[in-house]
Design a protein around this motif. Structure first.
Motif: not given
Length: 289
Positions: A201-220
């Motif tokens: 049930l937390m799948g959508p939240t986890i997927r959003i969190s992973a997305f933000l983490s990857v995008i943030g790393t690209i722009q670090l």
């Protein structure tokens, strides 16, 4: 007309601060230009991109980005999820712990970098070496190629884990307690409730969190620029730091613009792929994958 008037200020800002700079970067990437003397005139086509894809520094930046992404997905995000699950329990001082864990995210990247520059100072004045010195150990931390990336990741995790913890905590609180109570009544253990009820049930939240983490790393950029400047020997350099080095220190605006275009394309392609294949059901309104 009313809708247009309300949207107009945001649209003007978007065009001036996002769309035009993006188009300008794409335009400048086809020129050899130092940023002086008016508009560029030395058109060189795709030479900046050819130079970029033949550069060892570029592939080193991609390796650094990949290592940080893997560590974030395998270490930082699971740790944040575990903290969120603990904070969801009825424990004394829960509100205080939430405040303490979220506090690092409130600090600016510059303040965080200066703080950890002192903590990981390479001599005995640094807190980390002072603690390790008790057992006869010490490290150069940011000055050693073998430790700089892991040390940088520790700083990033300290800075951002509170944000992801807050996301997971919000996702967990959005799950109706009747579902977990029903599983417990059916005889499920706490681990089974978490594995088969809470986690899906937390799948959508986890997927959003992973997305933000990857995008943030690209722009670090901020933390790396202040803590290491990309060193030693480019071992902690990211695409944004490389862009800064060539654009503002070496006055190679055309080449730096090519790097920025590649960063934009990486983020765009990943976002489109992630939306299409990972978040497809979330966007359709489903809550369970």
């Amino acid at each position: 007309m009313t809708i247009t008037l309300f949207l107009l200020p945001a649209l003007v800002l978007f065009v001036l601060l996002v769309l035009l700079p993006t188009l300008m970067a794409g335009y400048l990437s086809f020129f050899k230009w130092n940023g002086l003397g008016g508009l560029p005139t030395n058109y060189i086509g795709f030479d900046n991109y050819t130079r970029l894809f033949e550069s060892d520094i570029f592939y080193g930046d991609l390796r650094t980005m990949g290592v940080i992404i893997v560590l974030s997905l395998l270490v930082q995000l699971p740790f944040s999820l575990a903290i969120a699950m603990l904070l969801h329990q009825r424990i004394r001082g829960r509100a205080f712990y939430r405040l303490v864990f979220f506090a690092p995210y409130v600090l600016s990247e510059a303040v965080t970098a200066v703080l950890f520059t002192m903590i990981f100072a390479p001599d005995e004045s640094g807190l980390a070496n002072a603690i390790l010195g008790v057992v006869g150990l010490e490290s150069e931390w940011f000055a050693d190629e073998s430790t700089v990336l892991l040390t940088l990741f520790v700083v990033m995790s300290w800075k951002y884990f509170g944000f992801h913890t807050l996301l997971y905590l919000a996702g967990r609180q959005g799950i109706p307690k009747e579902l977990t109570e029903a599983a417990q009544i059916d005889g499920s253990t706490p681990w089974q409730v978490f594995r088969y009820v809470t986690l899906p049930l937390m799948g959508p939240t986890i997927r959003i969190s992973a997305f933000l983490s990857v995008i943030g790393t690209i722009q670090l950029f901020d933390l790396v620029w202040i803590l290491t400047g990309g060193g030693p020997s480019h071992s902690s350099e990211t695409l944004a730091v490389t862009m800064m080095q060539f654009g503002f220190k070496r006055a190679q605006i055309g080449y730096a613009s090519a790097i920025s275009v590649v960063m934009f394309l990486l983020s765009l392609v990943f976002a489109l792929w992630y939306q299409r294949y990972v978040m497809r059901r979330d966007l359709e309104g489903a809550t369970v994958q």
